[in-house]
Design a protein around this motif. Structure first.
Motif, mmCIF file in Angstrom:
data_model
loop_
_atom_site.group_PDB
_atom_site.id
_atom_site.type_symbol
_atom_site.label_atom_id
_atom_site.label_comp_id
_atom_site.label_asym_id
_atom_site.label_seq_id
_atom_site.Cartn_x
_atom_site.Cartn_y
_atom_site.Cartn_z
ATOM 1 N N GLU A 221 0.216 81.488 0.062
ATOM 2 C CA GLU A 221 1.362 80.740 0.591
ATOM 3 C C GLU A 221 2.666 81.286 0.029
ATOM 4 O O GLU A 221 3.648 81.481 0.763
ATOM 5 C CB GLU A 221 1.214 79.260 0.248
ATOM 6 N N ASP A 222 2.686 81.509 -1.267
ATOM 7 C CA ASP A 222 3.893 82.064 -1.885
ATOM 8 C C ASP A 222 4.229 83.425 -1.283
ATOM 9 O O ASP A 222 5.392 83.714 -0.965
ATOM 10 C CB ASP A 222 3.682 82.183 -3.390
ATOM 11 N N ASP A 223 3.219 84.264 -1.106
ATOM 12 C CA ASP A 223 3.444 85.584 -0.508
ATOM 13 C C ASP A 223 3.999 85.456 0.905
ATOM 14 O O ASP A 223 4.901 86.218 1.303
ATOM 15 C CB ASP A 223 2.138 86.382 -0.480
ATOM 16 N N ALA A 224 3.477 84.507 1.681
ATOM 17 C CA ALA A 224 3.958 84.328 3.053
ATOM 18 C C ALA A 224 5.407 83.861 3.064
ATOM 19 O O ALA A 224 6.212 84.315 3.902
ATOM 20 C CB ALA A 224 3.071 83.329 3.794
ATOM 21 N N ILE A 225 5.760 82.972 2.159
ATOM 22 C CA ILE A 225 7.143 82.496 2.090
ATOM 23 C C ILE A 225 8.074 83.623 1.665
ATOM 24 O O ILE A 225 9.169 83.784 2.224
ATOM 25 C CB ILE A 225 7.239 81.293 1.137
ATOM 26 N N GLN A 226 7.657 84.420 0.702
ATOM 27 C CA GLN A 226 8.486 85.558 0.293
ATOM 28 C C GLN A 226 8.612 86.575 1.428
ATOM 29 O O GLN A 226 9.652 87.221 1.578
ATOM 30 C CB GLN A 226 7.908 86.216 -0.971
ATOM 31 N N VAL A 235 13.670 79.046 4.928
ATOM 32 C CA VAL A 235 12.480 78.203 4.808
ATOM 33 C C VAL A 235 12.884 76.866 4.189
ATOM 34 O O VAL A 235 13.472 76.828 3.107
ATOM 35 C CB VAL A 235 11.388 78.875 3.959
ATOM 36 N N VAL A 236 12.559 75.775 4.887
ATOM 37 C CA VAL A 236 12.903 74.414 4.458
ATOM 38 C C VAL A 236 11.618 73.603 4.349
ATOM 39 O O VAL A 236 10.747 73.702 5.209
ATOM 40 C CB VAL A 236 13.862 73.745 5.458
ATOM 41 N N GLY A 257 12.805 80.053 -3.591
ATOM 42 C CA GLY A 257 13.542 80.394 -2.378
ATOM 43 C C GLY A 257 13.541 79.333 -1.305
ATOM 44 O O GLY A 257 14.328 79.408 -0.357
ATOM 45 N N VAL A 258 12.653 78.330 -1.413
ATOM 46 C CA VAL A 258 12.561 77.277 -0.407
ATOM 47 C C VAL A 258 13.687 76.265 -0.609
ATOM 48 O O VAL A 258 14.057 75.940 -1.740
ATOM 49 C CB VAL A 258 11.194 76.566 -0.501
ATOM 50 N N VAL A 330 22.575 80.706 3.042
ATOM 51 C CA VAL A 330 22.446 79.446 3.781
ATOM 52 C C VAL A 330 22.119 78.318 2.809
ATOM 53 O O VAL A 330 22.695 77.222 2.877
ATOM 54 C CB VAL A 330 21.377 79.561 4.874
ATOM 55 N N LYS A 331 21.200 78.567 1.901
ATOM 56 C CA LYS A 331 20.836 77.559 0.903
ATOM 57 C C LYS A 331 22.032 77.207 0.029
ATOM 58 O O LYS A 331 22.328 76.028 -0.215
ATOM 59 C CB LYS A 331 19.688 78.081 0.046
#
Length: 454
Positions: A221-226, A235-236, A257-258, A330-331
């Motif tokens: 999951e972390d890899d996919a978000i990165q 990503v929110v 990063g989320v 954006v964040k």
């Protein structure tokens, strides 16, 4: 590792987001049916009393010409949506909703929903009571355009001209196949994130998470978000609904990063159910908000799911007006322009406060585009403390005397050694014993040699 993912409310089929149906519209306040009792009913009565002010702020139409769902939708007024829409309504931006599915035929979403992907592959289907309820509600909060004359009825999203890319990664709480999905589709979320990135998502909304006692980060999951962040995708995620229980960390909200979103009520206060943790970025409306359902009814519900959807819609507005900003920018612009900022500028309850999309859009216009992946910043401190300074070594003789003198000394020393060797040899030969009497001429036998002879 399979994660027990669950939606973070609200929605009529979600166990952790209590809901109440919204009463049908009435011709006048005097003849309006009384909302249901309970927490949501009390909120509905409060909102009906203030519906006129909210309605004028949001739609500019008289209260008598709007349905009850629109009248009860306090969140858009709190977010200054009308002011933000003077800049953009999200046109040209795609928001991926990774959830339980989205009903593309809902009257508030017609024409907004793209062809998506089902990463689960089984479970309830269209027409079933446990199909796409939560996901449809989140999609309408993000990009609903209402329906009816002048689109004056139903749910109006924060980014009503954005597109929705549905990706089914979990099943509804009441889906009979939910337990099977939790044990056999643990890779649905990371696969769905990557699919959404590769199919045009500009923003990914994750109104779901694992905040159980065994919650832990999952490498895939972390890899996919990165991967998503590295491709420029915002990503929110919802912060979690464990605030009145254990306040445990929830993933994916806690991944680096989320944009992790907490929930506030209509007064900008931290909602008691909203998880309070170190990773909270910002807050958004999440208490007694209006939810669209595939059954064509509307409900009031609560949960950080709705808060996440509002922030995803706000990110879509920023991406529409300033498409070249990085996910980090954006964040940061959302965090730096919040209202109801906590003392000290940030708290675990609210992050930096409730988002203000209009202020964020204005701040975003002043930013120059940054790199998608920020360059690493040098750490200003020593990681290891310096050890004791070693004592200086005494200089050797060659360094003291200099190269030329050292070379002369070496040559002279060598000459003396050679001379001493010659003298010693001559002295030894002089003292060497003579062959014994009677020995044959020409030498002695090997056995009779004396040490020192050759």
């Amino acid at each position: 590792m399979t994660s027990p993912r669950r939606v973070h409310g609200p929605g009529p089929s979600v166990s952790d987001g209590a809901t109440a149906p919204i009463p049908a519209p009435a011709p006048s306040a005097a003849s309006a049916p009384r909302p249901s009792r309970g927490r949501a009913g009390r909120a509905a009565r409060r909102l009906l009393a203030a519906a006129g002010a909210v309605l004028v702020a949001v739609t500019g139409a008289p209260p008598a010409h709007a349905d009850a769902a629109r009248s009860l939708d306090w969140a858009l007024g709190a977010l200054h949506a009308q002011q933000a829409w003077r800049t953009t309504q999200g046109a040209g931006v795609t928001v991926a909703v990774l959830d339980t599915g989205v009903d593309a035929t809902h009257p508030d979403l017609t024409g907004q929903v793209l062809a998506g992907k089902d990463e689960v592959g089984f479970g309830a289907e269209r027409g079933d009571s446990a199909w796409a309820r939560h996901g449809t509600g989140m999609a309408a909060i993000i990009a609903g355009h209402g329906h009816g004359p002048g689109d004056g009825s139903g749910v109006l999203g924060i980014a009503p001209k954005a597109r929705i890319l549905p990706v089914r990664v979990i099943l509804e709480d009441k889906d009979p196949q939910r337990a099977k999905a939790r044990t056999s589709r643990g890779d649905a979320l990371p696969a769905g994130i990557r699919w959404a990135v590769d199919h045009g998502a500009d923003v990914i909304n994750l109104s779901l998470g694992d905040d159980s006692a065994t919650a832990a980060p999952v490498a895939a999951e972390d890899d996919a978000i990165q991967y998503a962040l590295g491709k420029g995708v915002v990503v929110v995620a919802s912060a979690g609904n464990g605030g009145d229980q254990a306040d445990r960390s929830s993933y994916p909200a806690a991944y680096p990063g989320v944009i992790a979103v907490a929930a506030v009520d209509r007064y900008g206060r931290h909602a008691p159910f909203s998880t309070s943790r170190w990773y909270s970025s910002v807050a958004a409306p999440g208490d007694d908000v209006v939810i669209a359902d595939p059954n064509r009814k509307y409900y009031t519900g609560w949960g950080t799911s709705a808060a996440s959807a509002y922030v995803s819609g706000a990110a879509a507005l920023i991406r529409s007006a300033s498409p070249h900003l990085s996910p980090l920018q954006v964040k940061q612009v959302l965090q730096s322009t919040t209202r109801f900022r906590p003392q000290g500028g940030r708290s675990d309850d609210l992050g930096t406060g409730m988002i203000d999309p209009a202020a964020a859009l204005a701040a975003a216009r002043r930013l120059a585009p940054g790199p998608v992946v920020p360059a690493p910043v040098a750490y200003p401190q020593r990681f290891f403390a310096p050890g004791p300074t070693p004592a200086p070594r005494p200089p050797d003789r060659a360094q003291v005397l200099g190269d030329g003198v050292a070379a002369w000394c070496a040559a002279a020393g060598g000459l003396l050694v050679v001379l001493a060797g010659v003298l010693w040899s001559r002295s030894f030969r002089t003292r060497a014993p003579q062959p014994p009497a009677g020995a044959p001429a020409g030498g002695v036998d090997r056995a009779d040699r004396v040490p020192g002879w050759r």
